[in-house]
Design an enzyme around this catalytic site. Structure first.
Site, PDB file in Angstrom:
ATOM      1  N   SER A 164     -79.299  -6.802 -13.394  1.00 42.21           N
ATOM      2  CA  SER A 164     -78.018  -7.507 -13.501  1.00 42.21           C
ATOM      3  C   SER A 164     -77.904  -8.448 -14.691  1.00 42.21           C
ATOM      4  O   SER A 164     -76.821  -9.000 -14.927  1.00 42.21           O
ATOM      5  CB  SER A 164     -77.741  -8.280 -12.205  1.00 42.21           C
TER       6      SER A 164
ATOM      7  N   THR B 178     -80.454   2.951  -5.227  1.00 41.79           N
ATOM      8  CA  THR B 178     -81.395   4.030  -5.529  1.00 41.79           C
ATOM      9  C   THR B 178     -80.722   5.378  -5.760  1.00 41.79           C
ATOM     10  O   THR B 178     -81.376   6.342  -6.119  1.00 41.79           O
ATOM     11  CB  THR B 178     -82.412   4.192  -4.383  1.00 41.79           C
TER      12      THR B 178
ATOM     13  N   ASN C 204     -71.607  -5.822  -7.319  1.00 43.00           N
ATOM     14  CA  ASN C 204     -71.803  -5.006  -8.514  1.00 43.00           C
ATOM     15  C   ASN C 204     -70.570  -4.184  -8.862  1.00 43.00           C
ATOM     16  O   ASN C 204     -70.362  -3.823 -10.022  1.00 43.00           O
ATOM     17  CB  ASN C 204     -73.008  -4.084  -8.305  1.00 43.00           C
TER      18      ASN C 204
END
Length: 354
Positions: A84, A149, A176
């Site tokens: 991030s 993932t 996100n």
């Protein structure tokens, strides 16, 4: 990932025998190395108590740098995934475009991505770019479903998020999805990917030759060490599309120190836009735009970001003028003792008494 908050004071620690390498350098010429400062004595605890296979830091003050490592398998020149931390780069590009009047932070997402943000109570007509930058949009974090993932395209990530109802709009809620959308906005406004814009606007001017946006490339540039998941499995090769514009960055310790020093030192944004980036009022003190503050026990506030992606945890912090910067990393995604991070930052930035 969201910022970590200061935790309770820890017990005095025991010094344990962990491999530690130190290197001081300065562009002004050679000089005798000073005694190892406190941060370098905290670093080995990321291995002995934090459960990381290896850890490293690079501190910068003016032209002087200090490198330290603990454990085996890391070098100063290593490339690694920064998760991030990507958000600070992307926010910088968005603010540059705002300063060029190519977009407006107060404009609704709908203006740039018409019809995209709709469903389950989400509405791009009611969300501004400022809300995306400050994580106050309420949009669901798509990685809560993928676990960070599963490789997805930007549109797949957004559509996955839009199957969930939003959180309270205006409340700080790290997601996100916000920055994946900002990546799409940059592409819509410029006709080029956010990665291309960041390379042109940030990487090239600052000569960040160790930094890249890998897209779908699963391998790391050389040199690099190994990266390990929490269960010990080797995850050095990873599809960056698990994070995309919210966290795909590959970089080095030196490049991150250089970037944050330049950003906070006013090299990338005019004063008005930098003040806007540091303004945390929209997120009620928790987050600015791609940066968050941390007030240390001595009263000093440092600015930066952290990044967690499978096999890597990274943290950069700097004084508000960018003159002092510290980046540390471990080659796994979990630090077992979260109190070690604020302890390391306190040791670096707070004045020490003899």
């Amino acid at each position: 990932m969201p910022p970590l908050r200061p935790l309770r004071r820890l017990r005095p620690f025991l010094v344990v025998p962990v491999s530690l390498a130190l290197l001081w350098s300065a562009s002004t010429g050679s000089r005798a190395a000073p005694p190892a400062p406190a941060p370098d004595t905290v670093l080995p605890l990321l291995v002995s108590r934090g459960g990381a296979p290896a850890a490293a830091l690079l501190a910068r003050e003016g032209t002087a740098t200090r490198f330290a490592r603990a454990g085996d398998g890391m070098s100063r020149a290593d490339h690694f995934r920064a998760g991030s931390v990507t958000k600070t780069f992307l926010a910088t590009v968005v603010l540059q475009l705002a300063d060029e009047k190519r977009l407006s932070l107060s404009a609704p997402v709908e203006r740039y991505l018409p019809g995209l943000v709709r469903g389950a109570g989400n509405d791009g007509r009611a969300l501004t770019l400022r809300a995306l930058l400050t994580h106050t949009s309420g949009l669901y974090d798509f990685t809560a479903d993928t676990g960070g993932t599963v490789p997805v395209s930007p549109l797949q990530a957004v559509r996955l998020a839009l199957t969930h109802p939003p959180a309270d709009r205006g409340r700080y809620s790290y997601s996100n999805t916000n920055y994946v959308l900002l990546g799409l906005v940059v592409e819509q406004v410029t006709g080029r990917s956010f990665a291309t814009e960041a390379e042109r606007r940030i990487l090239a001017p600052l000569r960040l030759t160790g930094t890249s946006f890998p897209g779908s490339r699963t391998t790391l540039p050389f040199p690099h060490g190994r990266a390990y998941a929490a269960d010990g499995s080797d995850v050095t090769d990873l599809d960056p599309r698990v994070a995309g514009a919210a966290g795909e960055l590959v970089t080095t310790l030196a490049d991150l120190d250089r970037f944050y020093a330049a950003l906070l030192g006013g090299e990338l944004l005019p004063p008005r836009r930098l003040r806007e980036m540091l303004d945390t009022r929209t997120a009620h003190g928790s987050y600015g735009m791609g940066l968050f503050p941390l007030k240390l026990p001595c009263g000093i506030t440092v600015w930066g970001h952290n990044g967690r992606i499978t096999g890597s945890y990274v943290r950069t912090a700097a004084t508000v003028d960018g003159r002092r910067v510290l980046t540390f990393r471990v080659n796994t995604d979990t630090v077992a003792d979260p109190g070690l991070e604020p302890r390391l930052l306190t040791a670096e930035f707070c004045p020490r008494t003899s």
